[in-house]
Design a protein around this motif. Sequence first.
Motif, PDB file in Angstrom:
ATOM      1  N   PHE A  61     -10.661 -24.507  34.821  1.00 34.69           N
ATOM      2  CA  PHE A  61     -10.941 -25.924  34.637  1.00 34.69           C
ATOM      3  C   PHE A  61     -12.432 -26.213  34.762  1.00 34.69           C
ATOM      4  CE2 PHE A  61      -6.487 -25.760  35.796  1.00 34.69           C
ATOM      5  CZ  PHE A  61      -5.940 -26.525  34.778  1.00 34.69           C
ATOM      6  N   PHE A  62     -13.105 -25.499  35.652  1.00 36.23           N
ATOM      7  CA  PHE A  62     -14.562 -25.616  35.780  1.00 36.23           C
ATOM      8  C   PHE A  62     -15.214 -25.251  34.450  1.00 36.23           C
ATOM      9  CE2 PHE A  62     -18.771 -23.949  36.706  1.00 36.23           C
ATOM     10  CZ  PHE A  62     -19.288 -24.870  37.612  1.00 36.23           C
ATOM     11  N   LEU A  63     -14.779 -24.137  33.850  1.00 37.62           N
ATOM     12  CA  LEU A  63     -15.348 -23.672  32.592  1.00 37.62           C
ATOM     13  C   LEU A  63     -15.032 -24.612  31.444  1.00 37.62           C
ATOM     14  CD1 LEU A  63     -14.472 -19.878  32.891  1.00 37.62           C
ATOM     15  CD2 LEU A  63     -16.678 -20.962  33.340  1.00 37.62           C
ATOM     16  N   ALA A  64     -13.772 -25.004  31.314  1.00 41.21           N
ATOM     17  CA  ALA A  64     -13.335 -25.822  30.181  1.00 41.21           C
ATOM     18  C   ALA A  64     -13.922 -27.230  30.208  1.00 41.21           C
ATOM     19  CB  ALA A  64     -11.810 -25.893  30.146  1.00 41.21           C
ATOM     20  N   ASN A  65     -14.185 -27.758  31.388  1.00 45.78           N
ATOM     21  CA  ASN A  65     -14.712 -29.114  31.507  1.00 45.78           C
ATOM     22  C   ASN A  65     -16.233 -29.175  31.591  1.00 45.78           C
ATOM     23  OD1 ASN A  65     -12.328 -30.808  31.514  1.00 45.78           O
ATOM     24  ND2 ASN A  65     -11.802 -29.718  33.386  1.00 45.78           N
ATOM     25  N   ASN A  66     -16.894 -28.047  31.394  1.00 48.51           N
ATOM     26  CA  ASN A  66     -18.350 -27.968  31.434  1.00 48.51           C
ATOM     27  C   ASN A  66     -18.902 -28.565  32.727  1.00 48.51           C
ATOM     28  OD1 ASN A  66     -21.016 -27.539  30.814  1.00 48.51           O
ATOM     29  ND2 ASN A  66     -21.145 -29.165  29.302  1.00 48.51           N
ATOM     30  N   ARG A  67     -18.297 -28.201  33.827  1.00 45.59           N
ATOM     31  CA  ARG A  67     -18.755 -28.700  35.120  1.00 45.59           C
ATOM     32  C   ARG A  67     -20.008 -27.961  35.566  1.00 45.59           C
ATOM     33  NH1 ARG A  67     -12.853 -28.905  37.489  1.00 45.59           N
ATOM     34  NH2 ARG A  67     -12.183 -30.838  36.520  1.00 45.59           N
ATOM     35  N   SER A  68     -20.711 -28.585  36.469  1.00 45.20           N
ATOM     36  CA  SER A  68     -21.904 -27.990  37.063  1.00 45.20           C
ATOM     37  C   SER A  68     -21.761 -28.083  38.577  1.00 45.20           C
ATOM     38  CB  SER A  68     -23.155 -28.736  36.591  1.00 45.20           C
ATOM     39  OG  SER A  68     -23.080 -30.096  36.971  1.00 45.20           O
ATOM     40  N   ILE A  69     -22.689 -27.478  39.285  1.00 44.92           N
ATOM     41  CA  ILE A  69     -22.713 -27.622  40.736  1.00 44.92           C
ATOM     42  C   ILE A  69     -24.082 -28.187  41.128  1.00 44.92           C
ATOM     43  CG2 ILE A  69     -21.078 -25.742  41.137  1.00 44.92           C
ATOM     44  CD1 ILE A  69     -23.484 -24.032  42.095  1.00 44.92           C
ATOM     45  N   THR A  70     -24.138 -28.800  42.273  1.00 49.99           N
ATOM     46  CA  THR A  70     -25.402 -29.304  42.796  1.00 49.99           C
ATOM     47  C   THR A  70     -25.698 -28.558  44.079  1.00 49.99           C
ATOM     48  OG1 THR A  70     -24.966 -31.475  41.837  1.00 49.99           O
ATOM     49  CG2 THR A  70     -26.634 -31.358  43.562  1.00 49.99           C
ATOM     50  N   ILE A  71     -26.906 -28.014  44.155  1.00 53.98           N
ATOM     51  CA  ILE A  71     -27.326 -27.277  45.348  1.00 53.98           C
ATOM     52  C   ILE A  71     -28.538 -27.980  45.955  1.00 53.98           C
ATOM     53  CG2 ILE A  71     -26.387 -25.068  44.568  1.00 53.98           C
ATOM     54  CD1 ILE A  71     -29.236 -24.262  43.727  1.00 53.98           C
ATOM     55  N   LYS A  72     -28.710 -27.800  47.237  1.00 48.02           N
ATOM     56  CA  LYS A  72     -29.876 -28.336  47.946  1.00 48.02           C
ATOM     57  C   LYS A  72     -30.931 -27.242  48.024  1.00 48.02           C
ATOM     58  CE  LYS A  72     -28.883 -32.443  49.897  1.00 48.02           C
ATOM     59  NZ  LYS A  72     -29.500 -33.632  49.362  1.00 48.02           N
ATOM     60  N   VAL A  73     -32.120 -27.565  47.559  1.00 53.71           N
ATOM     61  CA  VAL A  73     -33.234 -26.629  47.621  1.00 53.71           C
ATOM     62  C   VAL A  73     -34.421 -27.380  48.213  1.00 53.71           C
ATOM     63  CG1 VAL A  73     -34.780 -25.142  46.308  1.00 53.71           C
ATOM     64  CG2 VAL A  73     -32.390 -25.357  45.618  1.00 53.71           C
ATOM     65  N   LEU A  74     -34.790 -26.983  49.407  1.00 53.05           N
ATOM     66  CA  LEU A  74     -35.893 -27.626  50.123  1.00 53.05           C
ATOM     67  C   LEU A  74     -35.726 -29.142  50.169  1.00 53.05           C
ATOM     68  CD1 LEU A  74     -38.916 -25.546  48.775  1.00 53.05           C
ATOM     69  CD2 LEU A  74     -37.586 -25.170  50.864  1.00 53.05           C
ATOM     70  N   GLY A  75     -34.504 -29.573  50.433  1.00 52.50           N
ATOM     71  CA  GLY A  75     -34.216 -30.996  50.568  1.00 52.50           C
ATOM     72  C   GLY A  75     -33.983 -31.733  49.262  1.00 52.50           C
ATOM     73  N   ASN A  76     -34.138 -31.066  48.130  1.00 47.93           N
ATOM     74  CA  ASN A  76     -33.932 -31.700  46.828  1.00 47.93           C
ATOM     75  C   ASN A  76     -32.645 -31.182  46.191  1.00 47.93           C
ATOM     76  OD1 ASN A  76     -36.456 -33.111  46.853  1.00 47.93           O
ATOM     77  ND2 ASN A  76     -37.463 -31.174  46.349  1.00 47.93           N
ATOM     78  N   MET A 129     -18.663 -25.970  23.432  1.00 47.09           N
ATOM     79  CA  MET A 129     -18.003 -25.278  24.542  1.00 47.09           C
ATOM     80  C   MET A 129     -19.032 -24.554  25.395  1.00 47.09           C
ATOM     81  SD  MET A 129     -14.759 -23.363  22.860  1.00 47.09           S
ATOM     82  CE  MET A 129     -13.426 -24.262  22.095  1.00 47.09           C
ATOM     83  N   THR A 130     -18.694 -24.415  26.669  1.00 45.85           N
ATOM     84  CA  THR A 130     -19.477 -23.520  27.503  1.00 45.85           C
ATOM     85  C   THR A 130     -19.156 -22.102  27.054  1.00 45.85           C
ATOM     86  OG1 THR A 130     -17.753 -23.259  29.177  1.00 45.85           O
ATOM     87  CG2 THR A 130     -19.300 -25.098  29.456  1.00 45.85           C
ATOM     88  N   TYR A 131     -20.023 -21.179  27.373  1.00 43.46           N
ATOM     89  CA  TYR A 131     -19.748 -19.793  27.008  1.00 43.46           C
ATOM     90  C   TYR A 131     -18.438 -19.325  27.640  1.00 43.46           C
ATOM     91  CZ  TYR A 131     -20.234 -14.855  26.153  1.00 43.46           C
ATOM     92  OH  TYR A 131     -19.989 -13.563  25.736  1.00 43.46           O
ATOM     93  N   GLY A 132     -18.220 -19.710  28.898  1.00 45.58           N
ATOM     94  CA  GLY A 132     -16.990 -19.324  29.590  1.00 45.58           C
ATOM     95  C   GLY A 132     -15.745 -19.878  28.924  1.00 45.58           C
ATOM     96  N   ALA A 133     -15.789 -21.145  28.485  1.00 43.26           N
ATOM     97  CA  ALA A 133     -14.645 -21.739  27.793  1.00 43.26           C
ATOM     98  C   ALA A 133     -14.430 -21.044  26.451  1.00 43.26           C
ATOM     99  CB  ALA A 133     -14.856 -23.236  27.592  1.00 43.26           C
TER     100      ALA A 133
END
Length: 196
Positions: free
Chosen positions: A4-19, A148-152
């Motif tokens: 579902f992550f792949l098919a829906n073109n989801r992303s993740i958000t990470i914290k890097v030096l407070g951003n 599509m994402t490559y994974g999808a």
Amino acid sequence: MNDFFLANNRSITIKVLGNDIEVKQLLMHNFDIWSPIASVIRDSLKQSDYSDLIGAGLVKDYGAHVFQLCSMCTSTDVETLLDLAESDPLEFSHVIKHVIEVNGAYFKEEIRPGLKTRKKKGGIEQTWFDSFQYLIAHGHRPDDVLLMTYGAFVGYLKAAEKYQRNRGKFDSNIIRAAQHADKKGFTAFQDELSKH
């Protein structure tokens, strides 16, 4: 990452030096741009799983590729990534790790779709259009395939191939039943198929 992550073109958000940095999936519509960059990194990862030490080696050996790929996969420009790598190499290594994880369908795949067979003299030549047409024949629209994402893309291609194999088995069973059955037996077989 799951289907579902792949098919829906989801992303993740990470914290890097407070951003917050968004890490996105690679898409098929610009495969020709990111693939030459990403393939260098993927090929260097074949021998082992990602670690901070390997990340440092990637930056040392393939810095331009790493920064371009991270820029394509994040909401961050190359200059900011260069500054991050210089000020906090460990934190930048974690960005690389997330880019590889989010795009694991490309970086961890064993068999690549598309150009499996390429013969020029009198033989069959298979191109990416053949892979796209295969998905189109199984109900996908051309614009949807490119978005599509490559994974999808890989997931749908494998699902279509699996469906085709199962359909072939089903059809061969029907042919065999028709060939070996008398008229009454075949009529009963057809009636049974009509119930489902």
